[in-house]
Design an enzyme around this catalytic site. Structure first.
Site, PDB file in Angstrom:
ATOM      1  N   TYR A   1      -1.344  -0.408  10.371  1.00 38.64           N
ATOM      2  CA  TYR A   1      -1.497  -0.831   8.966  1.00 38.64           C
ATOM      3  C   TYR A   1      -0.295  -0.349   8.147  1.00 38.64           C
ATOM      4  O   TYR A   1       0.299  -1.121   7.380  1.00 38.64           O
ATOM      5  CB  TYR A   1      -2.803  -0.249   8.427  1.00 38.64           C
ATOM      6  CG  TYR A   1      -3.124  -0.574   6.982  1.00 38.64           C
ATOM      7  CD1 TYR A   1      -3.788  -1.748   6.636  1.00 38.64           C
ATOM      8  CD2 TYR A   1      -2.781   0.317   5.960  1.00 38.64           C
ATOM      9  CE1 TYR A   1      -4.111  -2.027   5.309  1.00 38.64           C
ATOM     10  CE2 TYR A   1      -3.095   0.043   4.630  1.00 38.64           C
ATOM     11  CZ  TYR A   1      -3.756  -1.129   4.314  1.00 38.64           C
ATOM     12  OH  TYR A   1      -4.068  -1.398   3.000  1.00 38.64           O
TER      13      TYR A   1
ATOM     14  N   SER B   1       0.846  -1.195   0.000  1.00 42.45           N
ATOM     15  CA  SER B   1       0.000   0.000   0.000  1.00 42.45           C
ATOM     16  C   SER B   1       0.883   1.248   0.000  1.00 42.45           C
ATOM     17  O   SER B   1       2.020   1.207   0.479  1.00 42.45           O
ATOM     18  CB  SER B   1      -0.861   0.017   1.273  1.00 42.45           C
ATOM     19  OG  SER B   1      -1.533   1.261   1.390  1.00 42.45           O
TER      20      SER B   1
END
Ligand code: NAD
Length: 269
Positions: free
Chosen positions: A153, A140
Site C-alpha cells: 500500500y 496517503s
C-alpha cells in the site's frame, strides 16, 4: 451554501463512503454538479437523492478500465463538460515482503495506481475541451512513512504521489492542474471495510464502529482529535476551486501533524 464551484462539473471516485461521500456533499454545496462513482448502487443513489438534482450516481469498479472510461465520458455527455476529477477510490492491500504474491501486487497496483493513471488519461481530453481542469489524486501519508498501511500500500501510494507531481508538469501548460492529497489517519470505514467488496454493514453498526475509531485516532496526532472525512473534503475543495489556481504538482499532507511525531526508534544519543 457557497459558490466556489459554481458551474463546475466534478467526478468523485469511491464517492459512496468516507472521504468521497464527504467531498461529494461539500462540492455540491459549493455549486458543483457532481457524479458520485462507486460500487454500492443503493448507497450511491440514496446519497445522490439526498444531495439534490445536481448530483447523480454512476456505477464504477475502478479496477475495470471500461468503467473508468465510462464514468468520465458519460459525465461529459450528461453535463457538457468536466472540470474536476477526484481520484479517491481505494482500500487496503495484502502481503508482506516475505509472503507477497503476484496476485497481491496486481490487485494493489490495479486498485490504487492504474485506476488513477487511467482516470487521468480519460479525463484529459474532456478537460481540454472544457478549457482546463483540476485533477486531485488521493494518496496517503503511507507514501511518506513506514507503518501507515502495509508495505505494498505504501509503495503504490508513493507511486500515486510521484506520478501526480510529474503529471502536473506535463498537463500544467495545457491548463490542467494536478495535485495530490496525503491524508493521515482519517476516521472512515476503510479501517473496517476492506476494499475487495463494498461495505454492506447496517448504518447503526457503521456508526458504532465510527465512534470507537474516532476515540482511538484522537490519540494518534499532536492535535489530539480525530481526522474526519470533512478535513480531506475541504482540502480537495481548495485544490479544485479558483483559490488553488496557482497550486500545481503539490502534495498536500492533511494529518494533524502525525508525520512529524513518529518516533519508532529512540533519539540518537
Ligand atoms: P472508505 O472505505 O470509506 O472509502 C473508500 C471508497 O473506495 C469506498 O467507497 C469503496 O467502496 C471504494 N472502492 C474500493 N475499491 C473500489 C473499487 N475497486 N472500485 C470502486 N470503488 C472502490 O475509505 P476512505 O478513507 O474514505 O478512503 C478514500 C481514499 O483515501 C482511499 O484511496 C484511501 O487509500 C485514502 N486514504 C485514507 C486514509 C484514512 O485514514 N481514512 C488515509 C490515507 C489515505
Amino acid at each position: 451554501m457557497g459558490e466556489r464551484l459554481n458551474g463546475r462539473v466534478a467526478v468523485i471516485t469511491g464517492g459512496t463512503s468516507g472521504i468521497g461521500a464527504a467531498t461529494a456533499e461539500l462540492f455540491a454545496a459549493e455549486g458543483a454538479k457532481v457524479v458520485i462513482a462507486g460500487r454500492s448502487r443503493d448507497k450511491g443513489t440514496a446519497l445522490a437523492d439526498q444531495l439534490g438534482e445536481n448530483v447523480v450516481y454512476e456505477h464504477q469498479d475502478v479496477t475495470v478500465e471500461a468503467d473508468v472510461r465510462h464514468v468520465i465520458d458519460s459525465t461529459a455527455e450528461r453535463f457538457g463538460r468536466l472540470d474536476v476529477l477526484f481520484n479517491n477510490a481505494g482500500g487496503p492491500t495484502a502481503g508482506n515482503v516475505a509472503d507477497i504474491t503476484a496476485e497481491n501486487i496486481d490487485y494493489g497496483v490495479k486498485l490504487l495506481f492504474t485506476s488513477v493513471a487511467l482516470g487521468m488519461r480519460y479525463a484529459v481530453p474532456q478537460m481540454l475541451a472544457s478549457g482546463g481542469g483540476a485533477i486531485i489524486n488521493n494518496s496517503s501519508v503511507a507514501a511518506l512513512r513506514h507503518l501507515q498501511g502495509n508495505i505494498l500500500y505504501s509503495a503504490v501510494k508513493a507511486a500515486v504521489t510521484h506520478y501526480s507531481r510529474l503529471a502536473g508538469v506535463e498537463l500544467g501548460p495545457r491548463g490542467i492542474r494536478v495535485n495530490v492529497i496525503s491524508p493521515g489517519a482519517i476516521a472512515t470505514p476503510i479501517f473496517w471495510g476492506g476494499s475487495a467488496r463494498a461495505n454492506t454493514l447496517p448504518d447503526e453498526e457503521n456508526a458504532r464502529k465510527m465512534a470507537k475509531l474516532q476515540g482511538n485516532l484522537a490519540k494518534a496526532n499532536p492535535l489530539k482529535k480525530s481526522g474526519l472525512a470533512w478535513d480531506i473534503a475541504t482540502a480537495a475543495l481548495f485544490l479544485a476551486s479558483d483559490e488553488g489556481r496557482f497550486v500545481n504538482c503539490h502534495d498536500l499532507v492533511v494529518d494533524g501533524g502525525r508525520t512529524s511525531m513518529f518516533n519508532e526508534y529512540p533519539a540518537v544519543p
